[in-house]
Design a protein around this motif. Structure first.
Motif, PDB file in Angstrom:
ATOM      1  N   UNK A  54      -1.037  24.104   7.370  1.00 25.50           N
ATOM      2  CA  UNK A  54      -2.375  24.898   6.295  1.00 25.50           C
ATOM      3  C   UNK A  54      -1.384  24.094   5.067  1.00 25.50           C
ATOM      4  N   UNK A  55      -0.192  23.929   4.584  1.00 30.23           N
ATOM      5  CA  UNK A  55       0.565  23.070   3.898  1.00 30.23           C
ATOM      6  C   UNK A  55       0.313  21.297   3.801  1.00 30.23           C
ATOM      7  N   UNK A  56       0.658  21.219   5.206  1.00 33.51           N
ATOM      8  CA  UNK A  56      -0.024  19.906   5.732  1.00 33.51           C
ATOM      9  C   UNK A  56      -1.426  19.495   5.154  1.00 33.51           C
ATOM     10  N   UNK A  57      -2.036  20.543   5.537  1.00 28.29           N
ATOM     11  CA  UNK A  57      -3.526  19.895   5.857  1.00 28.29           C
ATOM     12  C   UNK A  57      -4.122  19.881   3.773  1.00 28.29           C
ATOM     13  N   UNK A  58      -3.183  21.137   3.178  1.00 26.10           N
ATOM     14  CA  UNK A  58      -3.506  20.147   1.395  1.00 26.10           C
ATOM     15  C   UNK A  58      -2.397  19.165   0.886  1.00 26.10           C
ATOM     16  N   UNK A  59      -1.232  18.639   1.226  1.00 30.33           N
ATOM     17  CA  UNK A  59      -1.110  18.263   0.953  1.00 30.33           C
ATOM     18  C   UNK A  59      -1.685  16.010   1.392  1.00 30.33           C
ATOM     19  N   UNK A  60      -2.606  16.936   2.781  1.00 24.17           N
ATOM     20  CA  UNK A  60      -3.274  14.887   2.548  1.00 24.17           C
ATOM     21  C   UNK A  60      -4.192  15.256   1.749  1.00 24.17           C
ATOM     22  N   UNK A  61      -4.867  16.369   2.017  1.00 22.61           N
ATOM     23  CA  UNK A  61      -6.251  16.588   1.335  1.00 22.61           C
ATOM     24  C   UNK A  61      -5.724  16.361  -0.427  1.00 22.61           C
ATOM     25  N   UNK A  62      -5.055  16.202  -0.871  1.00 21.02           N
ATOM     26  CA  UNK A  62      -4.415  16.633  -2.237  1.00 21.02           C
ATOM     27  C   UNK A  62      -3.645  14.377  -2.645  1.00 21.02           C
ATOM     28  N   UNK A  63      -3.776  14.363  -1.567  1.00 18.42           N
ATOM     29  CA  UNK A  63      -2.746  12.864  -1.681  1.00 18.42           C
ATOM     30  C   UNK A  63      -4.507  12.013  -1.527  1.00 18.42           C
ATOM     31  N   UNK A  88      -9.381  30.285   3.037  1.00 11.86           N
ATOM     32  CA  UNK A  88      -9.366  29.558   4.417  1.00 11.86           C
ATOM     33  C   UNK A  88     -10.500  28.605   3.513  1.00 11.86           C
ATOM     34  N   UNK A  89     -11.467  28.867   3.234  1.00 11.36           N
ATOM     35  CA  UNK A  89     -12.263  28.166   3.454  1.00 11.36           C
ATOM     36  C   UNK A  89     -12.836  26.874   2.382  1.00 11.36           C
ATOM     37  N   UNK A  90     -11.838  27.364   1.661  1.00 12.87           N
ATOM     38  CA  UNK A  90     -10.888  26.255   0.259  1.00 12.87           C
ATOM     39  C   UNK A  90     -10.230  25.009   0.456  1.00 12.87           C
ATOM     40  N   UNK A  91     -11.051  23.744   0.609  1.00 16.31           N
ATOM     41  CA  UNK A  91     -11.506  23.818  -1.042  1.00 16.31           C
ATOM     42  C   UNK A  91     -13.559  23.465  -0.595  1.00 16.31           C
ATOM     43  N   UNK A  92     -13.603  23.594   0.083  1.00 16.42           N
ATOM     44  CA  UNK A  92     -15.255  23.800   0.521  1.00 16.42           C
ATOM     45  C   UNK A  92     -16.179  24.088  -0.036  1.00 16.42           C
ATOM     46  N   UNK A 149      -1.203  24.968  -7.778  1.00 15.87           N
ATOM     47  CA  UNK A 149      -3.374  25.754  -7.378  1.00 15.87           C
ATOM     48  C   UNK A 149      -3.640  25.404  -6.427  1.00 15.87           C
ATOM     49  N   UNK A 150      -3.108  24.122  -5.879  1.00 16.35           N
ATOM     50  CA  UNK A 150      -4.077  24.128  -4.476  1.00 16.35           C
ATOM     51  C   UNK A 150      -3.715  25.083  -3.042  1.00 16.35           C
ATOM     52  N   UNK A 151      -2.641  24.717  -2.880  1.00 19.29           N
ATOM     53  CA  UNK A 151      -1.668  25.565  -1.944  1.00 19.29           C
ATOM     54  C   UNK A 151      -2.186  27.031  -2.260  1.00 19.29           C
ATOM     55  N   UNK A 198       0.799  -1.647  -0.081  1.00 19.35           N
ATOM     56  CA  UNK A 198      -0.583   0.401   0.075  1.00 19.35           C
ATOM     57  C   UNK A 198       1.286   1.181   0.131  1.00 19.35           C
ATOM     58  N   UNK A 199       0.318   1.908  -0.957  1.00 16.29           N
ATOM     59  CA  UNK A 199       1.606   3.256  -0.911  1.00 16.29           C
ATOM     60  C   UNK A 199       1.557   4.375  -0.161  1.00 16.29           C
ATOM     61  N   UNK A 200       2.421   4.709   0.438  1.00 16.24           N
ATOM     62  CA  UNK A 200       1.811   5.705   1.985  1.00 16.24           C
ATOM     63  C   UNK A 200       2.201   7.156   1.572  1.00 16.24           C
ATOM     64  N   UNK A 201       2.192   8.533   2.397  1.00 17.19           N
ATOM     65  CA  UNK A 201       2.148   9.331   2.258  1.00 17.19           C
ATOM     66  C   UNK A 201       4.113  10.208   1.833  1.00 17.19           C
ATOM     67  N   UNK A 202       4.484   9.311   1.984  1.00 13.74           N
ATOM     68  CA  UNK A 202       6.389   9.205   2.033  1.00 13.74           C
ATOM     69  C   UNK A 202       6.182   9.063   0.596  1.00 13.74           C
TER      70      UNK A 202
END
Length: 549
Positions: free
Chosen positions: A59-68, A95-99, A86-88, A1-5
């Motif tokens: 903020x970067x961490x939240x975007x990365x996890x959502x992108x993953x 701040x309410x993006x991507x909702x 773009x997402x970043x 299984x693929x991980x974040x890393x």
């Protein structure tokens, strides 16, 4: 299984390029992203900008996890890096993006399309004041800034106006700008009033009072960090001593079978002596009491040292308390400012000002976060470090003297970056040498080269003008000429259009461009600040790059 890393290996460089700081992605044993570390081992950067760095990291961490979560099942392609950027960018803009719904993304796509358009061969310079919260009174906000607001009868999509080519010229960010609501629709126009600043100058200067307060706090913190020892070391020492004292008391109670809550060593000794002691017990009691007295002596010494420091710190603490009072008074204005963004075009580039800490820019298909808080921090630290901060009254005097000058320079440098004016600024370190002696070593020909135009940056008495009295347009003019602006540590303008001599030991192998190499060489004598034509900034000190913005 693929991980974040495994997944984020291909994206780390894209995140670094967007933020402008080195980025390390930290993972737990299961390969799950646990932390985003910014700025590498630049200790001072972290100490003076802890809050800002934490906000960006989370903020970067939240975007990365959502992108993953959205793309983990798709095979990596290079275009994904652009999509992540773009997402970043969107997450920092709103701040309410991507909702939020698609109107936001649609609005930005229109901005991208508009910023590269021309009118009679001239690039568009449109401006947009965006009210992100319906609770903000648009009329009142604009009236307080001497801006005339003309509302529409009903909100309109941006497309309604940009169908007409004349709009590209009329809405220029100086005299006329669009007013946008929280649904990203046009609700009216704003115009500058006669003999007042332009719209762009007013809106880009709207955070000045917050920035001035931050520079005051930063200056105070710099003084405390450089002059007063770490309070935590006192706390730790006292805690250890108290624990050791308690241990002595508990051992005595256990040895002599005293079962009560007594903690006073004198009362406990009396209780023990009443029981009667053998010679051996008396010797052991004396030994423990000696240990206890030695611990008390050590504690007393530490407390005396701490008392001296508290006395020294008292005035600085009062000064900081005044700053906090200012913050409370300005809090309402600051909260309102967070609900109003300003967007403008310059040289086919989108600049989105949503916070006084940074600007999000878009040019040639690339988004970038310009961390102006790093610039503010470095300028403040450098100027304050030139003074001998040996006592509190002197320190506060120099803080109050330096703050408006640092703030003016900071705003002027930001303007150069925002207007894409390539330039080089050098702030000389304090030195026992005369400035002309430093020039001789620093400059290409060993002497000042702009003698015939020196009067432009001098007072009537022939003294250098200070950054405080320099007209912003004059500063932009002299900054745009080839060569460097030279300032002393008090931010007096000594000269401009100066050619910096190259230093043989400067490690310029990794850099290109004459201006960058000049900034690197100048940093042996000064803080070197280079601004490129695309608005990017590099700061050099002691012949190394210390920040890229």
């Amino acid at each position: 299984m693929q991980t974040h890393k495994m997944y984020f290996t291909d994206f780390e460089d894209a995140v670094s390029q967007f933020i402008g700081l080195s980025v390390i992605l930290d993972y737990n044993e299961q390969g799950v992203l646990s932390n985003v570390i910014l700025g590498g081992d630049e200790k001072e950067l972290h100490e003076t900008n802890k809050k800002n760095i934490e906000v960006i990291s989370s903020s970067v961490k939240a975007v990365l996890i959502n992108f993953y979560d959205s793309h983990k099942n798709l095979k990596f392609r290079p275009i994904f890096k652009q999509l992540l950027t773009e997402e970043l960018a969107y997450s920092f803009i709103d701040r309410s993006y991507p909702e939020i719904d698609g109107t936001f993304s649609y609005f930005i796509e229109n901005l991208k399309r508009l910023c590269i358009k021309t009118y009679e061969s001239e690039s568009t310079e449109m401006g947009f004041i965006i009210f992100k919260d319906a609770a903000v009174d648009v009329h009142e906000f604009l009236d307080r800034r001497d801006l005339k607001y003309t509302p529409l009868s009903s909100p309109r999509d941006l497309e309604y106006f940009i169908e007409d080519k004349q709009t590209l010229k009329i809405v220029d960010s100086k005299s006329v700008s669009f007013v946008i609501n929280f649904e990203y629709k046009v609700i009216g126009f704003v115009q500058k009033t006669k003999n007042k600043q332009s719209i762009i100058d007013i809106m880009m200067d709207r955070h000045r009072f917050v920035e001035e307060r931050d520079i005051k706090v930063m200056s105070h913190d710099y003084y405390v960090a450089s002059q007063i020892p770490d309070y935590s070391s006192f706390s730790e020492s006292l805690t250890k001593l108290n624990d050791m004292q308690k241990e002595v008391v508990n051992e005595l109670k256990k040895e002599h079978e005293i079962n009560n809550d007594e903690t006073d060593i004198n009362q406990l000794t009396k209780q023990i002596e009443k029981k009667g002691l053998s010679e051996e017990q008396e010797i052991q009691l004396i030994k423990k009491l000696i240990v206890y007295v030695l611990l008390l002596e050590k504690e007393k010494k530490i407390l005396e040292e701490q008392t001296d420091i508290f006395a020294k710190e008292e005035t600085a603490t009062l000064y900081l308390a005044d700053l906090l009072k200012e913050k409370i008074q300005d809090l309402q204005n600051e909260k309102e400012l967070k609900k109003v963004d300003f967007v403008y075009f310059k040289n086919k580039q989108i600049n989105w000002s949503s916070s006084y800490e940074y600007i999000i820019s878009y040019m040639n298909g690339r988004w970038k976060l310009r961390n102006y808080f790093v610039l503010r921090s470095i300028l403040t630290r450098f100027v304050m470090s030139q003074y001998s901060l040996s006592n509190i009254p002197y320190t506060i005097e120099k803080i109050n003297y330096s703050i408006p000058r640092v703030l003016d320079l900071y705003n002027l440098v930001k303007r150069l970056s925002e207007k894409n004016i390539g330039s080089l600024i050098c702030i000389l370190r304090r030195s026992p040498q005369k400035n002309n002696t430093i020039f001789k070593a620093m400059l290409q020909d060993g002497k000042v080269s702009t003698e015939k135009y020196r009067a432009i940056v001098q007072t009537e008495n022939g003294h250098p003008i200070n950054i405080r009295s320099c007209d912003p347009y004059l500063f932009e003019l002299i900054a745009s000429i080839d060569g460097a602006i030279i300032l002393d540590y008090k931010l007096n303008i000594l000269s401009f259009a100066e050619m910096i001599g190259s230093r043989p030991n400067a490690s310029g192998g990794v850099y290109r461009g004459a201006r960058t190499l000049a900034a690197l060489s100048a940093s042996y004598y000064a803080l070197g600040l280079k601004i490129s034509e695309d608005g990017d900034m590099q700061l050099f000190e002691n012949e190394r790059e210390i920040a890229r913005i």
